[in-house]
Motif scaffolding. Structure first.
Motif, PDB file in Angstrom:
ATOM      1  N   UNK A 296       0.863  -1.183   0.000  1.00  0.00           N
ATOM      2  CA  UNK A 296       0.000   0.000   0.000  1.00  0.00           C
ATOM      3  C   UNK A 296       0.896   1.227   0.000  1.00  0.00           C
ATOM      4  N   UNK A 297       0.707   2.071  -0.997  1.00  0.00           N
ATOM      5  CA  UNK A 297       1.602   3.197  -1.249  1.00  0.00           C
ATOM      6  C   UNK A 297       0.830   4.513  -1.124  1.00  0.00           C
ATOM      7  N   UNK A 298       1.346   5.439  -0.325  1.00  0.00           N
ATOM      8  CA  UNK A 298       0.682   6.731  -0.162  1.00  0.00           C
ATOM      9  C   UNK A 298       0.537   7.459  -1.490  1.00  0.00           C
ATOM     10  N   UNK A 299      -0.480   8.284  -1.573  1.00  0.00           N
ATOM     11  CA  UNK A 299      -0.716   9.029  -2.819  1.00  0.00           C
ATOM     12  C   UNK A 299       0.450   9.922  -3.203  1.00  0.00           C
ATOM     13  N   UNK A 300       1.291  10.299  -2.244  1.00  0.00           N
ATOM     14  CA  UNK A 300       2.401  11.206  -2.581  1.00  0.00           C
ATOM     15  C   UNK A 300       3.461  10.515  -3.430  1.00  0.00           C
ATOM     16  N   UNK A 301       3.427   9.176  -3.493  1.00  0.00           N
ATOM     17  CA  UNK A 301       4.445   8.447  -4.257  1.00  0.00           C
ATOM     18  C   UNK A 301       3.837   7.493  -5.273  1.00  0.00           C
ATOM     19  N   UNK A 302       2.545   7.613  -5.544  1.00  0.00           N
ATOM     20  CA  UNK A 302       1.861   6.566  -6.311  1.00  0.00           C
ATOM     21  C   UNK A 302       1.701   6.854  -7.799  1.00  0.00           C
ATOM     22  N   UNK A 303       2.155   7.998  -8.267  1.00  0.00           N
ATOM     23  CA  UNK A 303       2.033   8.312  -9.689  1.00  0.00           C
ATOM     24  C   UNK A 303       2.645   7.196 -10.538  1.00  0.00           C
ATOM     25  N   UNK A 304       1.992   6.860 -11.631  1.00  0.00           N
ATOM     26  CA  UNK A 304       2.523   5.848 -12.545  1.00  0.00           C
ATOM     27  C   UNK A 304       3.929   6.229 -13.003  1.00  0.00           C
ATOM     28  N   UNK A 305       4.155   7.521 -13.225  1.00  0.00           N
ATOM     29  CA  UNK A 305       5.470   7.976 -13.684  1.00  0.00           C
ATOM     30  C   UNK A 305       6.507   7.836 -12.583  1.00  0.00           C
ATOM     31  N   UNK A 306       6.092   7.982 -11.331  1.00  0.00           N
ATOM     32  CA  UNK A 306       7.014   7.775 -10.219  1.00  0.00           C
ATOM     33  C   UNK A 306       7.357   6.300 -10.058  1.00  0.00           C
ATOM     34  N   UNK A 307       6.437   5.424 -10.463  1.00  0.00           N
ATOM     35  CA  UNK A 307       6.663   3.987 -10.325  1.00  0.00           C
ATOM     36  C   UNK A 307       7.522   3.395 -11.450  1.00  0.00           C
ATOM     37  N   UNK A 308       7.686   4.123 -12.527  1.00  0.00           N
ATOM     38  CA  UNK A 308       8.418   3.560 -13.676  1.00  0.00           C
ATOM     39  C   UNK A 308       9.818   3.063 -13.329  1.00  0.00           C
ATOM     40  N   UNK A 309      10.595   3.761 -12.470  1.00  0.00           N
ATOM     41  CA  UNK A 309      11.921   3.234 -12.128  1.00  0.00           C
ATOM     42  C   UNK A 309      11.865   1.869 -11.436  1.00  0.00           C
ATOM     43  N   UNK A 310      10.733   1.539 -10.829  1.00  0.00           N
ATOM     44  CA  UNK A 310      10.587   0.239 -10.169  1.00  0.00           C
ATOM     45  C   UNK A 310      10.289  -0.867 -11.164  1.00  0.00           C
ATOM     46  N   UNK A 311       9.851  -0.483 -12.374  1.00  0.00           N
ATOM     47  CA  UNK A 311       9.362  -1.461 -13.344  1.00  0.00           C
ATOM     48  C   UNK A 311       7.875  -1.653 -13.121  1.00  0.00           C
ATOM     49  N   UNK A 312       7.081  -1.339 -14.116  1.00  0.00           N
ATOM     50  CA  UNK A 312       5.636  -1.378 -13.916  1.00  0.00           C
ATOM     51  C   UNK A 312       5.123  -2.789 -13.641  1.00  0.00           C
ATOM     52  N   UNK A 313       5.793  -3.797 -14.154  1.00  0.00           N
ATOM     53  CA  UNK A 313       5.406  -5.169 -13.816  1.00  0.00           C
ATOM     54  C   UNK A 313       5.585  -5.437 -12.322  1.00  0.00           C
ATOM     55  N   UNK A 314       6.637  -4.879 -11.756  1.00  0.00           N
ATOM     56  CA  UNK A 314       6.871  -5.040 -10.316  1.00  0.00           C
ATOM     57  C   UNK A 314       5.809  -4.336  -9.481  1.00  0.00           C
ATOM     58  N   UNK A 315       5.198  -3.302 -10.060  1.00  0.00           N
ATOM     59  CA  UNK A 315       4.202  -2.515  -9.318  1.00  0.00           C
ATOM     60  C   UNK A 315       2.796  -3.100  -9.414  1.00  0.00           C
ATOM     61  N   UNK A 316       2.637  -4.165 -10.191  1.00  0.00           N
ATOM     62  CA  UNK A 316       1.302  -4.744 -10.348  1.00  0.00           C
ATOM     63  C   UNK A 316       0.754  -5.171  -8.987  1.00  0.00           C
ATOM     64  N   UNK A 317      -0.476  -4.756  -8.700  1.00  0.00           N
ATOM     65  CA  UNK A 317      -1.111  -5.099  -7.431  1.00  0.00           C
ATOM     66  C   UNK A 317      -0.982  -4.037  -6.358  1.00  0.00           C
ATOM     67  N   UNK A 318      -0.113  -3.030  -6.563  1.00  0.00           N
ATOM     68  CA  UNK A 318       0.052  -1.966  -5.573  1.00  0.00           C
ATOM     69  C   UNK A 318      -1.270  -1.240  -5.356  1.00  0.00           C
ATOM     70  N   UNK A 319      -1.591  -1.004  -4.100  1.00  0.00           N
ATOM     71  CA  UNK A 319      -2.797  -0.259  -3.729  1.00  0.00           C
ATOM     72  C   UNK A 319      -2.417   1.153  -3.310  1.00  0.00           C
ATOM     73  N   UNK A 320      -3.258   2.106  -3.641  1.00  0.00           N
ATOM     74  CA  UNK A 320      -3.044   3.469  -3.197  1.00  0.00           C
ATOM     75  C   UNK A 320      -4.392   4.119  -2.966  1.00  0.00           C
ATOM     76  N   UNK A 321      -4.368   5.296  -2.377  1.00  0.00           N
ATOM     77  CA  UNK A 321      -5.594   6.089  -2.252  1.00  0.00           C
ATOM     78  C   UNK A 321      -5.467   7.295  -3.170  1.00  0.00           C
ATOM     79  N   UNK A 322      -6.590   7.785  -3.654  1.00  0.00           N
ATOM     80  CA  UNK A 322      -6.524   8.891  -4.598  1.00  0.00           C
ATOM     81  C   UNK A 322      -7.795   9.734  -4.517  1.00  0.00           C
TER      82      UNK A 322
END
Length: 412
Positions: free
Chosen positions: A263-289
Protein backbone atom coordinates in the motif's frame (compact mmCIF):
# COMPACT_ATOMS: atom_id res chain seq x y z
CA UNK A 1 -14.89 88.72 -4.98
CA UNK A 2 -11.75 87.38 -6.64
CA UNK A 3 -9.30 85.70 -4.26
CA UNK A 4 -5.76 87.20 -4.40
CA UNK A 5 -3.34 85.03 -6.34
CA UNK A 6 -1.03 84.22 -3.38
CA UNK A 7 -3.99 82.81 -1.42
CA UNK A 8 -5.22 80.77 -4.39
CA UNK A 9 -1.75 79.26 -4.77
CA UNK A 10 -1.61 78.46 -1.03
CA UNK A 11 -4.97 76.67 -1.10
CA UNK A 12 -4.08 74.76 -4.26
CA UNK A 13 -0.81 73.62 -2.67
CA UNK A 14 -2.65 72.50 0.47
CA UNK A 15 -5.20 70.59 -1.59
CA UNK A 16 -2.47 68.92 -3.62
CA UNK A 17 -0.61 67.96 -0.45
CA UNK A 18 -3.79 66.50 1.05
CA UNK A 19 -4.41 64.51 -2.12
CA UNK A 20 -0.90 63.13 -2.12
CA UNK A 21 -1.20 62.31 1.56
CA UNK A 22 -4.44 60.45 0.92
CA UNK A 23 -2.88 58.52 -1.94
CA UNK A 24 0.09 57.59 0.23
CA UNK A 25 -2.21 56.38 3.01
CA UNK A 26 -4.16 54.23 0.54
CA UNK A 27 -0.89 52.78 -0.80
CA UNK A 28 0.21 51.87 2.73
CA UNK A 29 -3.11 50.17 3.47
CA UNK A 30 -3.37 48.33 0.13
CA UNK A 31 -1.79 44.89 -0.16
CA UNK A 32 1.17 44.71 -2.55
CA UNK A 33 1.07 42.54 -5.63
CA UNK A 34 -2.36 43.50 -6.89
CA UNK A 35 -3.56 46.12 -9.37
CA UNK A 36 -6.79 46.56 -11.28
CA UNK A 37 -5.45 44.21 -13.97
CA UNK A 38 -3.10 41.73 -12.28
CA UNK A 39 -2.36 39.77 -9.12
CA UNK A 40 1.08 38.38 -8.30
CA UNK A 41 1.41 34.93 -6.71
CA UNK A 42 4.61 33.27 -5.43
CA UNK A 43 5.45 29.56 -5.71
CA UNK A 44 8.51 27.91 -4.15
CA UNK A 45 9.08 24.28 -5.07
CA UNK A 46 11.53 21.45 -5.73
CA UNK A 47 12.61 22.03 -9.31
CA UNK A 48 15.99 20.34 -8.75
CA UNK A 49 17.57 17.94 -6.28
CA UNK A 50 16.71 14.42 -5.08
CA UNK A 51 12.97 15.08 -5.06
CA UNK A 52 12.78 17.12 -8.27
CA UNK A 53 9.78 14.99 -9.31
CA UNK A 54 7.76 17.27 -7.02
CA UNK A 55 8.49 20.09 -9.47
CA UNK A 56 5.58 18.73 -11.50
CA UNK A 57 3.29 20.36 -8.90
CA UNK A 58 4.67 23.79 -9.81
CA UNK A 59 4.41 22.98 -13.50
CA UNK A 60 0.78 21.97 -12.98
CA UNK A 61 0.05 25.30 -11.32
CA UNK A 62 1.69 27.10 -14.24
CA UNK A 63 -0.38 25.07 -16.71
CA UNK A 64 -3.67 26.14 -15.17
CA UNK A 65 -2.60 29.76 -14.69
CA UNK A 66 -1.33 30.19 -18.24
CA UNK A 67 -4.54 28.69 -19.63
CA UNK A 68 -6.65 31.05 -17.51
CA UNK A 69 -4.55 34.05 -18.55
CA UNK A 70 -4.82 33.07 -22.22
CA UNK A 71 -8.60 33.12 -21.84
CA UNK A 72 -8.50 36.69 -20.49
CA UNK A 73 -7.84 36.22 -16.79
CA UNK A 74 -10.01 35.80 -13.70
CA UNK A 75 -13.08 37.91 -12.97
CA UNK A 76 -12.60 38.43 -9.26
CA UNK A 77 -15.18 39.04 -6.58
CA UNK A 78 -14.79 42.83 -6.80
CA UNK A 79 -15.88 42.71 -10.45
CA UNK A 80 -12.45 43.39 -11.94
CA UNK A 81 -10.75 40.93 -14.29
CA UNK A 82 -7.12 40.26 -13.52
CA UNK A 83 -4.37 38.10 -14.95
CA UNK A 84 -2.28 36.01 -12.57
CA UNK A 85 1.45 36.71 -12.56
CA UNK A 86 3.45 33.78 -11.19
CA UNK A 87 6.87 34.02 -9.52
CA UNK A 88 8.31 30.49 -9.31
CA UNK A 89 11.59 29.81 -7.46
CA UNK A 90 13.49 26.57 -6.82
CA UNK A 91 14.09 25.40 -3.25
CA UNK A 92 15.06 21.73 -3.91
CA UNK A 93 12.72 20.97 -0.97
CA UNK A 94 15.23 22.55 1.42
CA UNK A 95 13.23 24.41 4.14
CA UNK A 96 15.88 27.11 4.56
CA UNK A 97 15.85 27.80 0.81
CA UNK A 98 12.06 27.94 0.95
CA UNK A 99 12.28 30.64 3.61
CA UNK A 100 14.89 32.56 1.57
CA UNK A 101 12.67 32.35 -1.51
CA UNK A 102 9.59 33.49 0.37
CA UNK A 103 11.39 36.48 1.86
CA UNK A 104 12.52 37.51 -1.62
CA UNK A 105 9.04 37.04 -3.06
CA UNK A 106 7.38 39.09 -0.33
CA UNK A 107 9.97 41.84 0.10
CA UNK A 108 11.41 42.19 -3.42
CA UNK A 109 8.95 40.63 -5.84
CA UNK A 110 6.02 42.03 -3.81
CA UNK A 111 3.75 39.00 -4.22
CA UNK A 112 0.17 39.18 -2.95
CA UNK A 113 0.11 35.56 -1.76
CA UNK A 114 1.95 32.23 -1.81
CA UNK A 115 0.60 29.09 -3.44
CA UNK A 116 1.19 25.33 -3.48
CA UNK A 117 4.40 25.24 -1.45
CA UNK A 118 5.40 21.58 -1.03
CA UNK A 119 6.69 19.87 2.09
CA UNK A 120 5.66 19.95 5.75
CA UNK A 121 9.06 21.17 7.05
CA UNK A 122 9.11 23.82 4.32
CA UNK A 123 5.76 25.24 5.37
CA UNK A 124 6.79 25.07 9.04
CA UNK A 125 9.93 27.03 8.13
CA UNK A 126 7.96 29.97 6.72
CA UNK A 127 5.14 29.91 9.28
CA UNK A 128 6.34 32.69 11.57
CA UNK A 129 7.34 34.83 8.62
CA UNK A 130 3.96 34.66 6.88
CA UNK A 131 2.22 35.32 10.20
CA UNK A 132 4.36 38.38 10.83
CA UNK A 133 3.81 39.80 7.34
CA UNK A 134 0.20 38.68 6.92
CA UNK A 135 0.78 36.83 3.65
CA UNK A 136 -1.67 34.08 2.61
CA UNK A 137 0.03 30.69 2.21
CA UNK A 138 -2.65 29.11 0.09
CA UNK A 139 -3.19 25.41 -0.63
CA UNK A 140 0.21 24.12 0.48
CA UNK A 141 1.07 20.65 -0.81
CA UNK A 142 1.22 18.69 2.42
CA UNK A 143 -1.12 16.32 4.20
CA UNK A 144 -0.28 18.04 7.49
CA UNK A 145 -2.75 20.83 8.13
CA UNK A 146 -2.20 21.55 11.83
CA UNK A 147 1.14 23.34 11.65
CA UNK A 148 2.70 24.84 14.75
CA UNK A 149 3.22 28.27 13.16
CA UNK A 150 1.60 30.22 10.37
CA UNK A 151 -1.86 29.02 11.40
CA UNK A 152 -3.58 32.31 10.69
CA UNK A 153 -2.37 32.57 7.10
CA UNK A 154 -2.16 28.97 5.89
CA UNK A 155 -4.50 26.42 4.40
CA UNK A 156 -3.80 23.04 2.79
CA UNK A 157 -5.54 21.23 -0.06
CA UNK A 158 -4.59 17.54 -0.19
CA UNK A 159 -6.32 15.18 2.25
CA UNK A 160 -4.74 14.81 5.67
CA UNK A 161 -2.30 11.92 6.05
CA UNK A 162 -4.46 10.79 8.97
CA UNK A 163 -7.35 10.32 6.54
CA UNK A 164 -5.19 8.20 4.25
CA UNK A 165 -3.99 6.16 7.23
CA UNK A 166 -7.61 5.56 8.22
CA UNK A 167 -8.51 4.43 4.68
CA UNK A 168 -5.56 2.00 4.57
CA UNK A 169 -6.37 0.63 8.02
CA UNK A 170 -10.03 0.21 7.13
CA UNK A 171 -9.12 -1.78 4.03
CA UNK A 172 -6.82 -4.12 5.98
CA UNK A 173 -9.33 -4.66 8.77
CA UNK A 174 -11.98 -5.58 6.21
CA UNK A 175 -9.94 -7.72 3.80
CA UNK A 176 -6.87 -8.93 5.73
CA UNK A 177 -7.75 -8.85 9.45
CA UNK A 178 -4.70 -10.94 10.44
CA UNK A 179 -2.22 -8.82 8.46
CA UNK A 180 1.28 -8.29 9.81
CA UNK A 181 2.23 -4.78 8.69
CA UNK A 182 5.67 -3.39 8.02
CA UNK A 183 5.68 0.42 7.80
CA UNK A 184 8.24 2.42 5.82
CA UNK A 185 7.80 6.06 6.80
CA UNK A 186 9.40 9.39 6.00
CA UNK A 187 11.10 10.56 9.19
CA UNK A 188 9.51 14.01 9.21
CA UNK A 189 6.17 15.23 10.50
CA UNK A 190 4.64 13.80 7.31
CA UNK A 191 5.56 10.21 8.11
CA UNK A 192 5.19 10.58 11.87
CA UNK A 193 1.65 11.89 11.48
CA UNK A 194 0.69 9.04 9.17
CA UNK A 195 2.35 6.58 11.57
CA UNK A 196 0.37 7.92 14.55
CA UNK A 197 -2.85 7.84 12.55
CA UNK A 198 -2.28 4.25 11.40
CA UNK A 199 -1.54 3.07 14.94
CA UNK A 200 -4.68 4.75 16.26
CA UNK A 201 -6.86 3.13 13.59
CA UNK A 202 -5.37 -0.34 14.15
CA UNK A 203 -5.38 -0.17 17.94
CA UNK A 204 -8.53 -2.23 18.55
CA UNK A 205 -8.09 -4.58 15.59
CA UNK A 206 -6.32 -7.89 15.00
CA UNK A 207 -4.05 -6.29 12.38
CA UNK A 208 -0.50 -6.10 13.80
CA UNK A 209 2.11 -3.44 13.14
CA UNK A 210 5.22 -5.62 13.45
CA UNK A 211 8.00 -3.31 12.23
CA UNK A 212 8.53 0.38 11.49
CA UNK A 213 11.48 1.73 9.52
CA UNK A 214 12.28 5.43 8.90
CA UNK A 215 13.70 6.94 5.70
CA UNK A 216 14.75 10.42 4.64
CA UNK A 217 14.20 12.13 1.30
CA UNK A 218 17.96 12.08 0.67
CA UNK A 219 18.62 8.38 1.37
CA UNK A 220 20.36 7.04 -1.78
CA UNK A 221 19.11 3.51 -1.07
CA UNK A 222 16.75 1.99 1.49
CA UNK A 223 17.71 -1.68 1.17
CA UNK A 224 18.62 -1.93 4.87
CA UNK A 225 15.23 -0.68 6.02
CA UNK A 226 13.39 -2.93 3.58
CA UNK A 227 15.47 -5.96 4.57
CA UNK A 228 14.54 -5.30 8.20
CA UNK A 229 10.85 -5.08 7.30
CA UNK A 230 11.03 -8.32 5.34
CA UNK A 231 12.86 -10.09 8.19
CA UNK A 232 10.16 -9.02 10.65
CA UNK A 233 7.71 -11.43 9.06
CA UNK A 234 5.51 -8.67 7.68
CA UNK A 235 3.16 -9.80 4.93
CA UNK A 236 1.92 -6.28 4.22
CA UNK A 237 4.05 -3.26 3.31
CA UNK A 238 2.71 0.26 3.91
CA UNK A 239 4.80 3.10 2.48
CA UNK A 240 4.58 6.82 3.24
CA UNK A 241 7.67 8.22 1.52
CA UNK A 242 8.76 10.45 -1.41
CA UNK A 243 8.41 9.11 -4.98
CA UNK A 244 12.02 7.90 -5.26
CA UNK A 245 11.89 5.83 -2.08
CA UNK A 246 8.39 4.62 -2.90
CA UNK A 247 9.62 3.18 -6.21
CA UNK A 248 12.62 1.60 -4.49
CA UNK A 249 10.32 -0.08 -1.97
CA UNK A 250 8.05 -1.46 -4.69
CA UNK A 251 11.02 -2.84 -6.63
CA UNK A 252 12.59 -4.44 -3.56
CA UNK A 253 9.31 -6.04 -2.48
CA UNK A 254 8.86 -7.63 -5.89
CA UNK A 255 12.43 -8.64 -6.72
CA UNK A 256 13.55 -9.89 -3.29
CA UNK A 257 11.00 -12.68 -3.29
CA UNK A 258 9.04 -11.02 -0.49
CA UNK A 259 5.81 -10.15 -2.39
CA UNK A 260 3.82 -8.49 0.42
CA UNK A 261 0.52 -6.72 -0.10
CA UNK A 262 1.84 -3.22 -0.84
CA UNK A 263 0.00 0.00 0.00
CA UNK A 264 1.60 3.20 -1.25
CA UNK A 265 0.68 6.73 -0.16
CA UNK A 266 -0.72 9.03 -2.82
CA UNK A 267 2.40 11.21 -2.58
CA UNK A 268 4.44 8.45 -4.26
CA UNK A 269 1.86 6.57 -6.31
CA UNK A 270 2.03 8.31 -9.69
CA UNK A 271 2.52 5.85 -12.54
CA UNK A 272 5.47 7.98 -13.68
CA UNK A 273 7.01 7.78 -10.22
CA UNK A 274 6.66 3.99 -10.33
CA UNK A 275 8.42 3.56 -13.68
CA UNK A 276 11.92 3.23 -12.13
CA UNK A 277 10.59 0.24 -10.17
CA UNK A 278 9.36 -1.46 -13.34
CA UNK A 279 5.64 -1.38 -13.92
CA UNK A 280 5.41 -5.17 -13.82
CA UNK A 281 6.87 -5.04 -10.32
CA UNK A 282 4.20 -2.52 -9.32
CA UNK A 283 1.30 -4.74 -10.35
CA UNK A 284 -1.11 -5.10 -7.43
CA UNK A 285 0.05 -1.97 -5.57
CA UNK A 286 -2.80 -0.26 -3.73
CA UNK A 287 -3.04 3.47 -3.20
CA UNK A 288 -5.59 6.09 -2.25
CA UNK A 289 -6.52 8.89 -4.60
CA UNK A 290 -8.80 11.89 -5.02
CA UNK A 291 -7.81 12.75 -8.61
CA UNK A 292 -9.49 11.25 -11.67
CA UNK A 293 -7.37 8.56 -13.37
CA UNK A 294 -7.70 10.23 -16.74
CA UNK A 295 -6.53 7.23 -18.75
CA UNK A 296 -9.48 5.05 -17.70
CA UNK A 297 -12.23 4.65 -20.34
CA UNK A 298 -14.79 5.92 -17.82
CA UNK A 299 -13.27 9.41 -18.10
CA UNK A 300 -12.76 9.51 -21.87
CA UNK A 301 -15.69 11.89 -22.33
CA UNK A 302 -15.38 13.75 -19.03
CA UNK A 303 -15.65 17.52 -19.56
CA UNK A 304 -13.16 18.38 -16.81
CA UNK A 305 -10.60 15.91 -18.13
CA UNK A 306 -11.02 17.32 -21.63
CA UNK A 307 -10.32 20.85 -20.36
CA UNK A 308 -7.25 19.63 -18.51
CA UNK A 309 -5.88 17.81 -21.56
CA UNK A 310 -6.57 20.84 -23.78
CA UNK A 311 -4.76 23.13 -21.34
CA UNK A 312 -1.85 20.68 -21.14
CA UNK A 313 -1.62 20.55 -24.93
CA UNK A 314 -1.65 24.34 -25.17
CA UNK A 315 0.90 25.08 -22.43
CA UNK A 316 3.15 22.03 -22.98
CA UNK A 317 4.44 21.72 -19.40
CA UNK A 318 7.32 19.46 -18.35
CA UNK A 319 5.18 16.55 -17.19
CA UNK A 320 2.98 13.96 -18.87
CA UNK A 321 -0.80 14.28 -18.71
CA UNK A 322 -1.07 11.22 -16.48
CA UNK A 323 1.41 12.46 -13.87
CA UNK A 324 -0.52 12.72 -10.59
CA UNK A 325 1.86 15.40 -9.25
CA UNK A 326 1.28 17.61 -12.29
CA UNK A 327 -2.44 17.01 -11.93
CA UNK A 328 -2.21 18.05 -8.27
CA UNK A 329 -0.61 21.32 -9.35
CA UNK A 330 -3.36 21.87 -11.89
CA UNK A 331 -5.95 21.33 -9.14
CA UNK A 332 -4.09 23.82 -6.96
CA UNK A 333 -4.16 26.45 -9.71
CA UNK A 334 -7.87 25.89 -10.24
CA UNK A 335 -8.54 26.12 -6.50
CA UNK A 336 -6.75 29.50 -6.50
CA UNK A 337 -9.01 30.67 -9.33
CA UNK A 338 -12.12 29.63 -7.36
CA UNK A 339 -10.94 31.66 -4.36
CA UNK A 340 -10.18 34.72 -6.50
CA UNK A 341 -13.65 34.55 -8.03
CA UNK A 342 -15.39 34.88 -4.65
CA UNK A 343 -13.05 37.22 -2.75
CA UNK A 344 -15.23 40.10 -1.56
CA UNK A 345 -12.41 42.62 -1.89
CA UNK A 346 -8.82 42.62 -3.17
CA UNK A 347 -7.21 42.16 0.26
CA UNK A 348 -5.18 39.38 1.81
CA UNK A 349 -7.70 38.99 4.61
CA UNK A 350 -10.50 38.56 2.10
CA UNK A 351 -8.49 35.87 0.32
CA UNK A 352 -8.09 33.84 3.52
CA UNK A 353 -11.75 34.32 4.39
CA UNK A 354 -12.77 33.00 0.98
CA UNK A 355 -10.43 29.99 1.28
CA UNK A 356 -11.86 29.16 4.70
CA UNK A 357 -15.49 29.30 3.59
CA UNK A 358 -15.60 27.01 0.57
CA UNK A 359 -18.83 25.13 -0.02
CA UNK A 360 -18.95 22.05 -2.27
CA UNK A 361 -16.59 23.60 -4.84
CA UNK A 362 -16.06 21.33 -7.83
CA UNK A 363 -12.71 21.11 -9.62
CA UNK A 364 -12.16 19.54 -13.03
CA UNK A 365 -9.86 16.74 -11.88
CA UNK A 366 -11.45 15.79 -8.56
CA UNK A 367 -13.12 12.39 -8.51
CA UNK A 368 -16.93 12.48 -8.76
CA UNK A 369 -18.38 13.02 -5.31
CA UNK A 370 -15.31 14.88 -4.01
CA UNK A 371 -15.51 18.66 -3.60
CA UNK A 372 -13.79 21.42 -1.62
CA UNK A 373 -15.54 22.37 1.62
CA UNK A 374 -14.15 24.37 4.55
CA UNK A 375 -15.86 25.94 7.56
CA UNK A 376 -13.41 28.28 9.17
CA UNK A 377 -11.66 26.92 12.25
CA UNK A 378 -14.26 24.16 12.55
CA UNK A 379 -13.19 22.45 9.31
CA UNK A 380 -9.78 23.35 7.87
CA UNK A 381 -9.59 20.40 5.44
CA UNK A 382 -10.75 21.23 1.88
CA UNK A 383 -10.61 17.57 0.70
CA UNK A 384 -11.74 14.88 3.12
CA UNK A 385 -12.55 11.97 0.82
CA UNK A 386 -10.45 9.30 -0.85
CA UNK A 387 -10.91 6.23 -3.03
CA UNK A 388 -8.72 3.15 -3.14
CA UNK A 389 -7.18 2.15 -6.47
CA UNK A 390 -5.08 -0.87 -7.48
CA UNK A 391 -2.43 -0.87 -10.19
CA UNK A 392 -2.96 -3.52 -12.90
CA UNK A 393 0.48 -3.12 -14.50
CA UNK A 394 -0.60 -0.30 -16.79
CA UNK A 395 -3.33 1.70 -15.04
CA UNK A 396 -4.94 2.20 -11.67
CA UNK A 397 -8.37 0.56 -11.34
CA UNK A 398 -10.91 1.66 -8.70
CA UNK A 399 -11.49 -0.51 -5.64
CA UNK A 400 -14.86 0.09 -4.00
CA UNK A 401 -16.39 3.56 -3.68
CA UNK A 402 -15.30 7.00 -2.51
CA UNK A 403 -14.81 7.00 1.27
CA UNK A 404 -15.90 10.27 2.87
CA UNK A 405 -14.52 11.72 6.09
CA UNK A 406 -16.26 15.07 5.55
CA UNK A 407 -16.25 16.96 8.84
CA UNK A 408 -14.54 14.07 10.64
CA UNK A 409 -10.93 13.99 9.47
CA UNK A 410 -8.95 12.14 12.18
CA UNK A 411 -6.80 14.54 14.17
CA UNK A 412 -3.03 14.10 14.17
Amino acid sequence: MTMPTPYRRLLMSAALAAGLSGSAAWAEDAAPGITDTSIKIGVSGALTGPVAALGAVDEGIRTKVEAVNAAGGVKMGDGKTRKIELVIDDDALDPQRTLTNVRKMVESDQVFALLGIAGTPNNEAIGRYVDKHGVPNLFMYSGIHELKSGKKWIIGLAPSFTTEAAVFAGYLKATKPDAKVGLLFLNTETGLTFQAGLKAELESSTVQLVSEQPVTATDPTIDTQLSNLKASGADTLVVIAPPKQGAQAVKFAAESGWHPVTMLSYIASSVYALMPAGLDNAKGVLTSQYIKPIDLPAYAGDAGVKRYVADHDAVKPRFETGDALGQMGYLTGEALVKVLEVMKEPSRGAMMEAARQLSNVELDLLLPGITLTTKGADDIYPIESLQLFQFDGAKYQPVGNVLSYEGKTPKS
